[in-house]
Design a protein around this motif. Sequence first.
Motif, PDB file in Angstrom:
ATOM      1  N   GLY A  40      -2.693  -3.571  -1.703  1.00 34.49           N
ATOM      2  CA  GLY A  40      -2.315  -4.961  -1.473  1.00 34.49           C
ATOM      3  C   GLY A  40      -2.125  -5.248   0.002  1.00 34.49           C
ATOM      4  N   THR A  41      -1.804  -6.499   0.312  1.00 34.56           N
ATOM      5  CA  THR A  41      -1.635  -6.887   1.709  1.00 34.56           C
ATOM      6  C   THR A  41      -0.204  -7.324   2.021  1.00 34.56           C
ATOM      7  OG1 THR A  41      -2.348  -9.111   1.108  1.00 34.56           O
ATOM      8  CG2 THR A  41      -4.017  -7.650   2.014  1.00 34.56           C
ATOM      9  N   GLU A  42       0.540  -7.719   1.004  1.00 35.56           N
ATOM     10  CA  GLU A  42       1.865  -8.310   1.264  1.00 35.56           C
ATOM     11  C   GLU A  42       2.968  -7.273   1.074  1.00 35.56           C
ATOM     12  OE1 GLU A  42       1.730 -11.349   2.404  1.00 35.56           O
ATOM     13  OE2 GLU A  42      -0.420 -11.255   2.048  1.00 35.56           O
ATOM     14  N   LEU A  43       2.750  -6.092   1.589  1.00 36.54           N
ATOM     15  CA  LEU A  43       3.680  -5.010   1.287  1.00 36.54           C
ATOM     16  C   LEU A  43       4.775  -4.911   2.340  1.00 36.54           C
ATOM     17  CD1 LEU A  43       1.047  -2.332   0.373  1.00 36.54           C
ATOM     18  CD2 LEU A  43       2.047  -4.075  -1.060  1.00 36.54           C
ATOM     19  N   ALA A 140      -0.619   0.748  -1.966  1.00 36.89           N
ATOM     20  CA  ALA A 140      -1.154   1.200  -0.685  1.00 36.89           C
ATOM     21  C   ALA A 140      -1.558  -0.008   0.142  1.00 36.89           C
ATOM     22  CB  ALA A 140      -2.365   2.093  -0.917  1.00 36.89           C
ATOM     23  N   GLN A 141      -1.476   0.136   1.448  1.00 36.77           N
ATOM     24  CA  GLN A 141      -1.859  -0.965   2.335  1.00 36.77           C
ATOM     25  C   GLN A 141      -3.373  -1.116   2.300  1.00 36.77           C
ATOM     26  OE1 GLN A 141       0.618  -2.617   4.242  1.00 36.77           O
ATOM     27  NE2 GLN A 141      -0.934  -4.153   4.642  1.00 36.77           N
ATOM     28  N   ARG A 142      -3.815  -2.371   2.199  1.00 37.15           N
ATOM     29  CA  ARG A 142      -5.258  -2.589   2.183  1.00 37.15           C
ATOM     30  C   ARG A 142      -5.713  -2.958   3.587  1.00 37.15           C
ATOM     31  NH1 ARG A 142      -6.967  -6.476  -2.307  1.00 37.15           N
ATOM     32  NH2 ARG A 142      -5.781  -7.961  -1.062  1.00 37.15           N
TER      33      ARG A 142
ATOM     34  N   ASP B  36       6.017   5.052   1.898  1.00 43.54           N
ATOM     35  CA  ASP B  36       6.214   4.368   0.630  1.00 43.54           C
ATOM     36  C   ASP B  36       6.344   2.868   0.884  1.00 43.54           C
ATOM     37  OD1 ASP B  36       6.284   4.330  -2.015  1.00 43.54           O
ATOM     38  OD2 ASP B  36       8.260   5.231  -2.264  1.00 43.54           O
ATOM     39  N   ARG B  37       5.322   2.153   0.448  1.00 46.83           N
ATOM     40  CA  ARG B  37       5.339   0.708   0.610  1.00 46.83           C
ATOM     41  C   ARG B  37       5.126   0.048  -0.734  1.00 46.83           C
ATOM     42  NH1 ARG B  37       3.455  -1.861   4.897  1.00 46.83           N
ATOM     43  NH2 ARG B  37       3.911  -0.918   6.889  1.00 46.83           N
ATOM     44  N   GLY B  38       5.456  -1.189  -0.793  1.00 47.97           N
ATOM     45  CA  GLY B  38       5.255  -1.874  -2.069  1.00 47.97           C
ATOM     46  C   GLY B  38       5.538  -3.350  -1.995  1.00 47.97           C
ATOM     47  N   LEU B  39       5.185  -4.019  -3.058  1.00 48.11           N
ATOM     48  CA  LEU B  39       5.416  -5.449  -3.180  1.00 48.11           C
ATOM     49  C   LEU B  39       6.795  -5.659  -3.785  1.00 48.11           C
ATOM     50  CD1 LEU B  39       3.917  -8.220  -2.956  1.00 48.11           C
ATOM     51  CD2 LEU B  39       3.316  -7.934  -5.337  1.00 48.11           C
ATOM     52  N   HIS B  40       7.683  -6.298  -3.015  1.00 53.52           N
ATOM     53  CA  HIS B  40       9.053  -6.480  -3.495  1.00 53.52           C
ATOM     54  C   HIS B  40       9.150  -7.736  -4.349  1.00 53.52           C
ATOM     55  CE1 HIS B  40      11.179  -3.568  -0.690  1.00 53.52           C
ATOM     56  NE2 HIS B  40       9.893  -3.402  -0.498  1.00 53.52           N
ATOM     57  N   VAL B  41       9.737  -7.576  -5.496  1.00 48.49           N
ATOM     58  CA  VAL B  41       9.803  -8.669  -6.459  1.00 48.49           C
ATOM     59  C   VAL B  41      11.214  -8.745  -7.015  1.00 48.49           C
ATOM     60  CG1 VAL B  41       8.995  -9.419  -8.719  1.00 48.49           C
ATOM     61  CG2 VAL B  41       7.383  -8.452  -7.124  1.00 48.49           C
ATOM     62  N   TYR B 144      -3.360  -7.685 -12.348  1.00 55.64           N
ATOM     63  CA  TYR B 144      -2.069  -8.361 -12.257  1.00 55.64           C
ATOM     64  C   TYR B 144      -1.501  -8.227 -10.848  1.00 55.64           C
ATOM     65  CZ  TYR B 144       2.969  -8.773 -12.589  1.00 55.64           C
ATOM     66  OH  TYR B 144       4.268  -9.103 -12.346  1.00 55.64           O
ATOM     67  N   PHE B 145      -1.620  -7.028 -10.301  1.00 55.48           N
ATOM     68  CA  PHE B 145      -1.073  -6.788  -8.968  1.00 55.48           C
ATOM     69  C   PHE B 145      -1.792  -7.625  -7.921  1.00 55.48           C
ATOM     70  CE2 PHE B 145      -0.728  -4.720  -4.910  1.00 55.48           C
ATOM     71  CZ  PHE B 145       0.621  -4.450  -4.843  1.00 55.48           C
ATOM     72  N   GLN B 146      -3.127  -7.692  -8.012  1.00 56.94           N
ATOM     73  CA  GLN B 146      -3.890  -8.484  -7.035  1.00 56.94           C
ATOM     74  C   GLN B 146      -3.499  -9.956  -7.112  1.00 56.94           C
ATOM     75  OE1 GLN B 146      -5.322  -6.967  -4.802  1.00 56.94           O
ATOM     76  NE2 GLN B 146      -5.465  -4.976  -5.787  1.00 56.94           N
ATOM     77  N   VAL B 147      -3.323 -10.460  -8.329  1.00 54.09           N
ATOM     78  CA  VAL B 147      -2.939 -11.868  -8.492  1.00 54.09           C
ATOM     79  C   VAL B 147      -1.556 -12.101  -7.893  1.00 54.09           C
ATOM     80  CG1 VAL B 147      -2.374 -13.642 -10.180  1.00 54.09           C
ATOM     81  CG2 VAL B 147      -4.398 -12.245 -10.501  1.00 54.09           C
ATOM     82  N   SER B 148      -0.598 -11.226  -8.212  1.00 56.36           N
ATOM     83  CA  SER B 148       0.747 -11.376  -7.640  1.00 56.36           C
ATOM     84  C   SER B 148       0.698 -11.282  -6.126  1.00 56.36           C
ATOM     85  CB  SER B 148       1.692 -10.284  -8.132  1.00 56.36           C
ATOM     86  OG  SER B 148       1.573 -10.087  -9.480  1.00 56.36           O
ATOM     87  N   ASN B 149      -0.112 -10.362  -5.651  1.00 55.96           N
ATOM     88  CA  ASN B 149      -0.240 -10.170  -4.211  1.00 55.96           C
ATOM     89  C   ASN B 149      -0.669 -11.470  -3.529  1.00 55.96           C
ATOM     90  OD1 ASN B 149      -0.413  -8.242  -1.892  1.00 55.96           O
ATOM     91  ND2 ASN B 149      -2.544  -8.878  -1.939  1.00 55.96           N
TER      92      ASN B 149
END
Lengths: 142, 202
Positions: A40-43, A140-142, B36-41, B144-149
């Motif tokens: 993703g990009t918004e990490l 992972a960062q894109r 460790d990175r991620g999308l915070h929700v 789902y992840f791409q859409v949320s992203n």
Amino acid sequence: MPELNTSSLPDLIFSILFFFMIVTSMREVELKVEFKTPAGTELEKLERKSLVSNIYIGKPTREFRAKLGTQSRIQLNDKFADVSHIREYIQDERASLAERDKPFMKVSIKGDKDTQMGIITDVKMELRKAWALSIVYSAAQR
Amino acid sequence: MAKGKRKVPGLNGSSMADISFIMLIFFLVTTSMDTDRGLHVRLPNPPDENIEQDPPKIRKRNSLIVNVNMHGQVMVTQGEKAGIEVQISELRQLAKDFIENREDRMDYPEKHAVELPAPFGVQMITDKHVISLQTDRAVAYDIYFQVSNELYGAYNELRDELARRTFGYGYKECNEDQQLAIRQYYKCMISEAEPRSYGPQQ
């Protein structure tokens, strides 16, 4: 030819050694599922690792496949678990945190790309019921 | 015996390098850099089972429904308009236009005057808009992840643009108060409905 003075070599190696000792973090659990996180990009970075509890979701590794098949499974700590175990797991994890850290607890979902949303949703529903509302989709960062 | 002439033998430290080399290699192998990175929700509060709740009434123009079916196709329904199929890459711009409603269009979310922290004061913002994400249970997590992203990306981009307009630098460079104010300006309103299964499950 004068010999090269190597007496400072140990010091040099020691400083590199210390660097690696500090940045190193032993893997705390043995993974029993395989997962490839999405990109993703918004990490954002996970800042304090001690506040993070992990939920692994993915296909069982090769040695467990004969028994469990290739359907996605949930792993909590060291063993396979069912969705119904999540609430207990979160309570245990929360109890192990200091009182002032409890509101900042985060749950990191390390899910495999190809997992079906059904499992993820069930996990999320359980997390809501356990009041673990701050979650992170590991990626992972894109 | 000349006492003063006795020499203390120096400790042979030539093997020190080897020892530390071995330790160095050990740590090199076991180390995994913290990446460790991620999308915070933020999840909504759990549903209260004791109280029967009607779903909150949302005016049509305030809602953007993003629907992902079991084949991973994304359909967007906004207000009274018919649903259209979109690519995931188009989603971000679509969501941005919807959230911002820059031209104050009638078919986009209504704007209300809201008191915001300094330096914004009273602003007209679309505080009642809702983005509803509905996913089929059979969809791959990746989609789902791409859409949320993309949806979270829309908010992040709007916030960043606002920060640049008001403060002259990006959202990440803002201090905590400024970030809080910006977050209230563009409040994240993504609601995730319980996924339904439409087709046969595997």
